[in-house]
Design a protein around this motif. Structure first.
Motif, PDB file in Angstrom:
ATOM      1  N   PRO A   1       0.771  -1.162   0.041  1.00 28.96           N
ATOM      2  CA  PRO A   1       0.092   0.212   0.050  1.00 28.96           C
ATOM      3  C   PRO A   1       0.681   1.230   0.095  1.00 28.96           C
ATOM      4  O   PRO A   1       1.961   1.274   0.686  1.00 28.96           O
ATOM      5  CB  PRO A   1      -0.650  -0.033   1.139  1.00 28.96           C
ATOM      6  CG  PRO A   1      -0.394  -1.423   1.823  1.00 28.96           C
ATOM      7  CD  PRO A   1       0.661  -2.056   1.152  1.00 28.96           C
ATOM      8  N   ALA A   2       0.434   2.265  -0.587  1.00 32.06           N
ATOM      9  CA  ALA A   2       1.236   3.631  -0.761  1.00 32.06           C
ATOM     10  C   ALA A   2       0.277   4.702  -0.659  1.00 32.06           C
ATOM     11  O   ALA A   2      -1.109   4.522  -0.925  1.00 32.06           O
ATOM     12  CB  ALA A   2       1.845   3.749  -2.042  1.00 32.06           C
ATOM     13  N   LEU A   3       0.529   5.856  -0.260  1.00 28.63           N
ATOM     14  CA  LEU A   3      -0.323   7.258  -0.161  1.00 28.63           C
ATOM     15  C   LEU A   3      -1.417   6.580   0.872  1.00 28.63           C
ATOM     16  O   LEU A   3      -2.528   6.595   0.852  1.00 28.63           O
ATOM     17  CB  LEU A   3      -0.887   7.649  -1.516  1.00 28.63           C
ATOM     18  CG  LEU A   3       0.164   8.081  -2.334  1.00 28.63           C
ATOM     19  CD1 LEU A   3      -0.779   8.723  -3.543  1.00 28.63           C
ATOM     20  CD2 LEU A   3       1.301   9.164  -1.820  1.00 28.63           C
ATOM     21  N   VAL A   4      -0.931   5.964   2.076  1.00 29.70           N
ATOM     22  CA  VAL A   4      -1.915   5.695   3.110  1.00 29.70           C
ATOM     23  C   VAL A   4      -1.515   6.051   4.493  1.00 29.70           C
ATOM     24  O   VAL A   4      -0.293   6.230   4.935  1.00 29.70           O
ATOM     25  CB  VAL A   4      -1.672   4.128   2.833  1.00 29.70           C
ATOM     26  CG1 VAL A   4      -0.202   3.473   3.311  1.00 29.70           C
ATOM     27  CG2 VAL A   4      -2.754   3.392   3.832  1.00 29.70           C
ATOM     28  N   PRO A   5      -2.553   6.137   5.345  1.00 32.13           N
ATOM     29  CA  PRO A   5      -2.198   6.562   6.699  1.00 32.13           C
ATOM     30  C   PRO A   5      -1.271   5.442   7.626  1.00 32.13           C
ATOM     31  O   PRO A   5      -1.262   4.189   7.378  1.00 32.13           O
ATOM     32  CB  PRO A   5      -3.690   6.670   7.356  1.00 32.13           C
ATOM     33  CG  PRO A   5      -4.330   6.789   6.168  1.00 32.13           C
ATOM     34  CD  PRO A   5      -3.778   6.014   5.070  1.00 32.13           C
TER      35      PRO A   5
END
Length: 398
Positions: free
Chosen positions: A195-199
């Motif tokens: 996962p990327a651009l993820v909290p």
């Protein structure tokens, strides 16, 4: 009546009716290629529809290869030069879609992301592209001169097959590992997806320390090694989020600490030392509340055990408080995963593909475009620009 399982023959079959898939279809159709786009979803381009809070951050004013992560940082350069942000802006302008610029050059529709979907659908119709939704692929095989695709609706023969199925992010709208699996079946290397651009999330101990911070947002600098971003940071029930965090998450691997500066324009120790001299009866949290939200100032001061008058606080305690603001080290336990990730990092190895045509070097006639490839943009319209550019460029060759 047409036999539902009759073999359909097309020049180009594109699997995935999202941003990259439709862009590729439009260009192939313009060249007179008989083009079909199939997708298992019930609705067209759901990821476009929900993006940017429903306004679609469709590109950025300043697109460079430096805005992308890949095992091969040069791969994206050719496509980004051949189909630029200005090319896409020109296209939406033809359709009278108005837009506005936000922070860091991000461009959003004034009205709705649906305008972008409608535009792409109209462009497909103009190019005689046939889009078929609710169509599940049940098998793909290589044939002399092309491919045979079995679906729940048709048996389809095509000369060129384009996989534009995106990544693993946001499974609730139908994201799957279809494209990655097909690449591996065809003998192509896949860079491990994540996962990327993820909290970020934290363990229970850290969450306990952050109790009461939830909902606080502020501008901060977040660093990982030499990479840093200055944008908004938001404290959540599970950890931290906001644009600054999403940006750095694409660079993060488990076990790495992140450094956070909650007051990037202030040397907090100097501020406290001066206040101690000028207003010794003041409390530390009162001084900190001039640069940070009051609730945050109070909690950080308590955690540094800086209670009471500044005159009574040794410099050691003020240093510790300042460090918790200017140089806060946090160890994420993980991320929220694909459920909330905006994109996937990793994907089909760019060494397997031509940067000019997007065709697989080992499998003539097989193309990959968009997020399924190991090219991941920063937050801010860069991933959509990659979809437009890669789809456009492949569309010239399929």
């Amino acid at each position: 009546m047409e036999d539902v399982m009759a073999t359909q023959k097309v020049d180009v079959l594109i699997i995935g009716a999202g941003a990259a898939g439709m862009m590729c279809a439009i260009e192939a159709g313009k060249r007179g290629r008989k083009t079909w786009v199939i997708d298992h979803a019930k609705k067209l381009a759901e990821k476009i529809r929900i993006s940017g809070g429903g306004r679609c951050n469709f590109t950025n004013m300043d697109i460079t290869a430096k805005n992308y992560l890949s095992e091969n940082p040069h791969f994206c350069k050719s496509a980004l030069k051949r189909y630029t942000n200005w090319d896409f802006i020109s296209l939406i302008s033809e359709y009278g879609i108005t837009y506005h610029e936000r922070d860091h050059g991000q461009l959003f529709c004034d009205d709705s992301a649906q305008q972008i979907i409608d535009m792409l659908e109209k462009e497909c119709k103009k190019a005689n592209v046939d889009i078929r939704l609710n169509t599940k692929v049940e098998g793909v095989s290589k044939r002399d001169g092309g491919f045979l695709i079995m679906s729940n609706e048709h048996e389809i023969e095509c000369e060129h097959l384009v996989i534009a199925t995106g990544g693993l992010s946001i499974p609730k709208i139908g994201a799957s590992n279809f494209g990655l699996k097909q690449a591996e079946v065809m003998g192509l290397n896949v860079i491990h997806p994540r996962p990327a651009l993820v909290p970020f999330t934290f363990d229970q101990d850290t969450r306990d320390k952050l109790a009461g911070f939830q909902g606080i947002a502020l501008e901060a600098v977040i660093k990982l090694g030499k990479t840093e971003f200055r944008e908004a940071l938001l404290f959540t029930h599970k950890g931290i989020s906001g644009p600054a965090v999403l940006q750095i998450s694409s660079f993060w691997t488990p076990g790495q600490e992140v450094q956070i500066n909650l007051a990037p324009d202030t040397d907090v120790f100097e501020l406290l030392k001066k206040a101690k001299q000028d207003q010794p009866k003041q409390e530390a949290q009162t001084v900190i509340a001039t640069i940070l939200p009051k609730r945050l100032a109070q909690r950080l001061s308590e955690q540094a055990d800086c209670k009471g008058k500044l005159a009574d606080q040794p410099d050691k305690k003020l240093h510790a408080l300042a460090a918790s603001i200017n140089d806060w080290h946090l160890l994420p336990s993980g991320t929220e995963g694909y459920r909330t990730a905006e994109v996937m990092r990793g994907g089909v190895d760019t060494n397997e593909l031509s940067s000019k045509t997007f065709e697989a070097k080992k499998v003539p006639g097989l193309f990959f475009v968009g997020e399924v490839i190991d090219v991941t943009g920063h937050l801010g319209g860069f991933n959509f620009q990659w979809a437009w550019a890669s789809g456009y460029c492949a569309g010239q060759y399929v």
